[in-house]
Design an enzyme around this catalytic site. Structure first.
Site: not given
Ligand SMILES: O=P(O)(O)OC[C@H]1O[C@](O)(CO)[C@@H](O)[C@@H]1O
Length: 554
Positions: A206, A212, A267-268, A353, A384, A512
């Site tokens: 987003k 990452e 995002g979520r 979150e 289990h 972060k």
């Molecule tokens: O889609 P993006 O902006 O890469 O964010 C990834 C994820 O990182 C977060 O902001 C948390 O670090 C989440 O809320 C989000 O889903």
């Protein structure tokens, strides 16, 4: 220090009566079932959604429900739902709406948001068709065989879970993979199986600024170039789903290969947007549409069912009851369906979150539990592993069982075993087994009295432990969509009851920032004096100054 909020009792006039009801509560779950109508009275179906909730194995009766619904009324839950759906700026700390429900609108688009969504859906459908049909080719003219979604958090967990749940069990024209972790092994362990000529990457972010995703995308780009792709053909191998179009363009993604989302999509809550592209790519675009349609049915249910029969509201009220009045600090999600194995991981982000907050919407600190720990795994595997703690441990862990009536494979006998196990677990949690009954059994088998008495203590299962069972008629794109929307709305309802904003996530920012600081300092070899000794010694031992140089993204 945030100004202190006096707690739920002060915020909610109806809360003390609920607390008193808890203090007076003497019932055992098994005795409540002397009422033969109990399971009927405490079960609700959303028939359009293909979902039934049996919440009869909970510590509640009609009075409890009335008191809980009273709390929901006082929190103006029904109005809050309307505000959410109307696109009010419910995300007050980021000053924007949370309009994920607009992503699954059905019929003709009406609002500006729906028009934008409709255009994006068309773009997605056309793209998916081109890739799946082989019309979209890589730099050497070969059709795409593998699509890799690079994203993390909401840009990974939802699409990954849904894809695994709905992937048709027959050969598909393309294979879809997911890479999330900054650990290079995530990407590298996949890449050796792939061919750069026939691999397409979806960069799903987003913000288009997540560490990452940025690092994995850069490495994927370098790998594609090293595989023979000319710079000017990279657009055949990279597309993006993002709300930050300039950043995607700057990365080198062709503008026509960018699928938009908007700041009003959290995002979520984004799997319903272009972030769901891998679902459509893996399963076919029509599956994605059916998923949206199912979710929209749950939106309608949430907006229209009375609170006493409103599935998301009921789930929220039950969690509220245990967290605020029974001291529960966690909740376990137990999908009895292998295809829903990733449901707990998806729910973890959605719930924790959203609800892991320490201040109210107005920034006042709270002295009550907000989010609880969400965990779990697919049944029967968990039986289990950790179910021992659920049955005999000292923690109260309310459980959500998810079961699917229709078999999900041709192995129907195994399906019957699966359901038998699911139903036996909730029954065992509820009924338990007394030491007396076990002791009598051991004595009847001839065990000495002292030995029998002691062993019976070990074997006794206290029972009286609560659970919900959520029954899906069958696992289809539509019922899954409804199930996920059910939990999204549960989280919203809980946020409303708790007086917090479930749509921001400021807590993740500090980690972060510090990650950047450590990486930069370690790369330069100049560690600031103010660092604690623990961090300093680990950095010195593990991060030599050449970190920056060792990158293979050049
Ligand atoms: O889609 P993006 O902006 O890469 O964010 C990834 C994820 O990182 C977060 O902001 C948390 O670090 C989440 O809320 C989000 O889903």
């Amino acid at each position: 220090m945030a100004e202190h909020d006096c707690g739920l009792s002060a915020r909610m006039a109806s809360f003390p009566a609920l607390q008193q009801h808890r203090r007076d509560w003497q019932h055992e779950l098994r005795t409540l079932f002397r009422d033969s109508e109990r399971s009927n009275r405490f079960s609700v179906s959303a028939r359009d959604c293909g979902i039934t909730l049996d919440f009869s194995k909970n510590h509640l009766d009609d009075e409890t429900l009335q008191l809980l619904v009273g709390c929901a009324r006082e929190a103006r839950l029904t109005d809050a739902v309307q505000d959410l759906l109307r696109g009010e700026r419910v995300n007050n700390t980021e000053d924007r709406p949370a309009l994920h429900t607009a992503l699954r609108f059905q019929g003709k688009p009406q609002t500006a948001e729906e028009h934008a969504v409709a255009a994006c859906r068309e773009q997605m459908a056309a793209f998916v068709e081109r890739v799946r049909s082989g019309a979209w080719t890589g730099f050497s003219g070969k059709a795409i065989t593998d699509v890799v979604n690079i994203g993390i958090g909401g840009s990974d967990l939802g699409p990954r879970m849904v894809t695994e749940a709905l992937l048709p069990r027959e050969p598909q024209p393309v294979r879809v993979h997911f890479v999330a972790n900054i650990d290079g092994a995530d990407l590298a362990d996949l890449q050796w199986q792939l061919d750069p000529e026939t691999t397409l990457f979806i960069v799903a972010s987003k913000s288009f600024s997540t560490l990452e995703t940025r690092e994995n995308a850069l490495s994927a780009r370098a790998w594609t170039l090293a595989g023979g792709c000319p710079e000017n053909a990279l657009h055949k191998h990279f597309v993006a789903s993002t709300s930050n179009i300039p950043a995607a363009v700057e990365f080198g993604i062709a503008e026509q290969n960018i699928f938009p989302l908007w700041d009003w999509v959290g995002g979520r809550y984004s799997l319903w947007s272009a972030i769901g592209l891998p679902i459509a790519m893996a399963c076919g675009y029509e599956v994605f549409e059916q998923l949206l349609a199912g979710a929209q049915r749950m939106d309608v249910h949430f907006a229209s069912a009375p609170l006493e029969q409103n599935l998301p509201a009921l789930l929220a009220l039950i969690t509220f009851w245990y967290a605020q009045c029974w001291g529960a600090q966690s909740q376990v999600m137990l999908p009895y369906a292998q295809r829903l194995e990733k449901l707990p991981a998806w729910l973890q982000q959605l719930d924790m979150e959203s609800l892991g907050k320490h201040v109210t919407r107005n920034g006042k600190s709270v002295d009550y539990v907000t989010g609880v720990v969400i965990w779990g795994s697919a049944g029967t595997n968990g039986q289990h592993s950790f179910h021992q703690l659920l049955h005999q441990g000292k923690l109260l862990v309310p459980a959500d069982f998810v079961a699917v009536r229709k078999p999900m494979s041709t192995l129907t006998r195994q399906h019957n075993w699966l359901l038998a196990n699911c139903f036996s677990q909730s029954r065992a949690l509820m009924e338990g087994r007394s030491a007396g009954a076990i002791e009598a059994e051991l004595l009847a088998k001839g065990m000495a009295a002292a030995e029998a008495a002691e062993l019976a203590q070990h074997k006794a299962v206290p029972g009286n432990r609560p659970s919900n069972t959520i029954l899906l008629d069958e696992l289809t794109p539509a019922t899954l969509g409804a199930l996920l929307a059910l939990y999204e709305h549960k989280v919203f309802a809980l946020g409303t009851l708790l007086g917090i904003n479930p749509f921001d996530q400021w807590g993740v920012e500090l980690g972060k920032l510090l990650g950047e600081e450590i990486f930069t300092a370690a790369s330069s070899g100049e560690l600031p004096a103010g660092w604690d000794a623990s961090t300093r010694s680990m950095v010195e031992a593990c991060l030599p100054p050449e970190t920056e140089k060792s990158t293979d993204q050049a």
